[in-house]
Design a protein around this motif. Sequence first.
Motif, PDB file in Angstrom:
ATOM      1  N   ARG A  50      17.716  26.267  60.818  1.00 56.73           N
ATOM      2  CA  ARG A  50      17.366  27.322  60.246  1.00 56.73           C
ATOM      3  C   ARG A  50      16.192  27.582  59.354  1.00 56.73           C
ATOM      4  NH1 ARG A  50      21.836  25.960  56.736  1.00 56.73           N
ATOM      5  NH2 ARG A  50      20.937  25.590  54.414  1.00 56.73           N
ATOM      6  N   GLY A  51      15.558  26.469  59.111  1.00 57.65           N
ATOM      7  CA  GLY A  51      14.330  26.271  58.347  1.00 57.65           C
ATOM      8  C   GLY A  51      14.808  25.921  56.981  1.00 57.65           C
ATOM      9  N   TYR A  52      14.120  25.003  56.216  1.00 55.21           N
ATOM     10  CA  TYR A  52      14.575  24.269  54.938  1.00 55.21           C
ATOM     11  C   TYR A  52      13.341  24.383  53.753  1.00 55.21           C
ATOM     12  CZ  TYR A  52      12.350  19.972  56.380  1.00 55.21           C
ATOM     13  OH  TYR A  52      11.362  19.243  56.614  1.00 55.21           O
ATOM     14  N   GLY A  53      13.747  24.411  52.709  1.00 53.93           N
ATOM     15  CA  GLY A  53      12.863  24.371  51.719  1.00 53.93           C
ATOM     16  C   GLY A  53      12.790  23.159  50.764  1.00 53.93           C
ATOM     17  N   ARG A  54      12.139  22.954  49.677  1.00 55.83           N
ATOM     18  CA  ARG A  54      12.051  21.940  48.825  1.00 55.83           C
ATOM     19  C   ARG A  54      13.388  22.025  47.968  1.00 55.83           C
ATOM     20  NH1 ARG A  54       8.686  17.548  48.123  1.00 55.83           N
ATOM     21  NH2 ARG A  54       9.197  16.519  45.910  1.00 55.83           N
ATOM     22  N   VAL A  55      13.965  23.080  47.889  1.00 54.22           N
ATOM     23  CA  VAL A  55      15.285  22.926  47.077  1.00 54.22           C
ATOM     24  C   VAL A  55      16.416  22.394  48.000  1.00 54.22           C
ATOM     25  CG1 VAL A  55      16.968  24.494  45.925  1.00 54.22           C
ATOM     26  CG2 VAL A  55      14.710  24.858  45.550  1.00 54.22           C
ATOM     27  N   ASP A  56      16.364  22.757  49.132  1.00 52.81           N
ATOM     28  CA  ASP A  56      17.524  22.137  50.321  1.00 52.81           C
ATOM     29  C   ASP A  56      17.002  20.777  50.232  1.00 52.81           C
ATOM     30  OD1 ASP A  56      18.395  24.656  50.733  1.00 52.81           O
ATOM     31  OD2 ASP A  56      16.674  25.185  52.223  1.00 52.81           O
ATOM     32  N   ALA A  57      16.010  20.200  50.571  1.00 51.57           N
ATOM     33  CA  ALA A  57      15.682  18.873  50.888  1.00 51.57           C
ATOM     34  C   ALA A  57      15.901  17.989  49.547  1.00 51.57           C
ATOM     35  CB  ALA A  57      14.181  18.595  51.316  1.00 51.57           C
ATOM     36  N   GLU A  58      15.716  18.542  48.508  1.00 52.62           N
ATOM     37  CA  GLU A  58      15.952  17.672  47.260  1.00 52.62           C
ATOM     38  C   GLU A  58      17.497  17.660  47.138  1.00 52.62           C
ATOM     39  OE1 GLU A  58      14.040  16.007  45.406  1.00 52.62           O
ATOM     40  OE2 GLU A  58      12.045  16.614  45.660  1.00 52.62           O
ATOM     41  N   VAL A  97       7.898  19.662  52.403  1.00 49.15           N
ATOM     42  CA  VAL A  97       7.798  20.910  51.895  1.00 49.15           C
ATOM     43  C   VAL A  97       7.485  21.020  50.592  1.00 49.15           C
ATOM     44  CG1 VAL A  97       9.416  21.816  53.691  1.00 49.15           C
ATOM     45  CG2 VAL A  97      10.491  20.751  51.696  1.00 49.15           C
ATOM     46  N   GLY A  98       7.444  22.276  50.033  1.00 53.04           N
ATOM     47  CA  GLY A  98       7.111  22.292  48.621  1.00 53.04           C
ATOM     48  C   GLY A  98       5.788  22.854  48.380  1.00 53.04           C
ATOM     49  N   ASP A  99       5.145  23.011  47.115  1.00 55.26           N
ATOM     50  CA  ASP A  99       3.906  23.646  47.034  1.00 55.26           C
ATOM     51  C   ASP A  99       2.684  22.613  47.396  1.00 55.26           C
ATOM     52  OD1 ASP A  99       5.242  25.808  45.676  1.00 55.26           O
ATOM     53  OD2 ASP A  99       5.150  24.892  43.651  1.00 55.26           O
ATOM     54  N   ALA A 100       3.017  21.320  47.150  1.00 61.01           N
ATOM     55  CA  ALA A 100       1.786  20.441  47.475  1.00 61.01           C
ATOM     56  C   ALA A 100       2.357  18.999  48.500  1.00 61.01           C
ATOM     57  CB  ALA A 100       1.258  19.891  46.584  1.00 61.01           C
ATOM     58  N   PRO A 101       2.824  19.466  49.791  1.00 66.45           N
ATOM     59  CA  PRO A 101       3.617  18.391  50.243  1.00 66.45           C
ATOM     60  C   PRO A 101       2.596  17.311  50.846  1.00 66.45           C
ATOM     61  CG  PRO A 101       3.273  20.466  51.884  1.00 66.45           C
ATOM     62  CD  PRO A 101       2.573  20.707  50.290  1.00 66.45           C
ATOM     63  N   SER A 102       3.275  15.868  50.590  1.00 69.20           N
ATOM     64  CA  SER A 102       2.373  14.709  51.071  1.00 69.20           C
ATOM     65  C   SER A 102       2.388  14.605  52.524  1.00 69.20           C
ATOM     66  CB  SER A 102       2.787  13.742  50.405  1.00 69.20           C
ATOM     67  OG  SER A 102       4.296  13.492  50.537  1.00 69.20           O
TER      68      SER A 102
END
Length: 377
Positions: free
Chosen positions: A203-211, A280-285
Amino acid sequence: MQYWRRMSSETSATWRSALRSLREPGRERDVLVQSMKAAGAAVLAWMITGWWWGGSVTLMAPWAAVALVQVTVYRSVVSAAQQFTVIALGAVVASMAAAFTGSTTMAMVIVLPVTVLLGTWTRFGTQGIYASTTAVLVLAYGSTSFADVGHRLLETLIGALIGISVNALVLPPVYVRDVHTHLDRLAQETASLLRAIGAGVDRGYGRVDAERWHDCARRLHGSLTALRDARGWTKESYRFNPGYRLRRRGPALPPSELDAAWESVVHHLMSLTRLLADTVGDAPSLRLPPADALEPLGEVLRHAADASAPLPRQSIPAEGDDPRSQRADSLSEAWQAHAKLKAWVRIEDQEEATSLGGVVAQTQQLLYTLAPSGAWD
């Protein structure tokens, strides 16, 4: 109100535990049995030293007996040696201090710092506290003569022998169930996490989900530690246990190779979730893999979850419903989905290929770890 709600919750939990101890085998029943054995050993020690032997102050025998009905027979024997040593030291030192000072108060001032410090020696384990408590009892009761000290040590020895005998001969504890329980819990937690990640990448994930996934993967290490501890208790419960071969032990102990396999699964899950968090996130590596590539990744993880779920321990599976066959089918489907995922590594965008290559590598190692082998049977 909050206090009464907490008290009500604790009371309800205690009542449920008490009912479980009567209805079904489990940790609650183990605690109940060991508690009743300890109480019985203390009463028996009191009767032998007080009623049959005719001792006037028979404190040490029931004290030693109740303390030495330990969780394993081996632990009872080791604790008995430790306890007798520290009690002897406490009694002798107290007797010598009383004879030297002629004052109970001065003897305590001299003895207690020494015995408390002596009790902290790691060789004495949890029994070290008895050095100072014995010294206090000897001085408080005025039993400071060498004859009295010898009498107390004999009481302690009798109580220790009774405690060890009761623990070894009356339903000697054997812990096999705990290993199976922790293995099932680890499998359930792993399968739940894999399904959550599979649904998230679909469904698509964000930084909060991944953490959150990464935190769940790290918490699996707690389940691994509990599993290792349970296996250690099981092996220890076999030692010095005369009833081990006579008792009905239930299912066989799973091979220790299974622990290493689960440790590898948890390691790859931590690496995978950390990699997904870095995309994901503001500054993904790392660059987020293409959306079309995440679809087979979700499929891989869902099938891996089915393969890692705990197998039911039933003697005869229903026809066409063999859980091991279903597990093998789930792994086969996971590998097919992984082949689709691997095909995306040839994409032209090097940044996407880099992150996708890491995902492919971790999922491939995860599937290899879950592959059927003797450890998983």
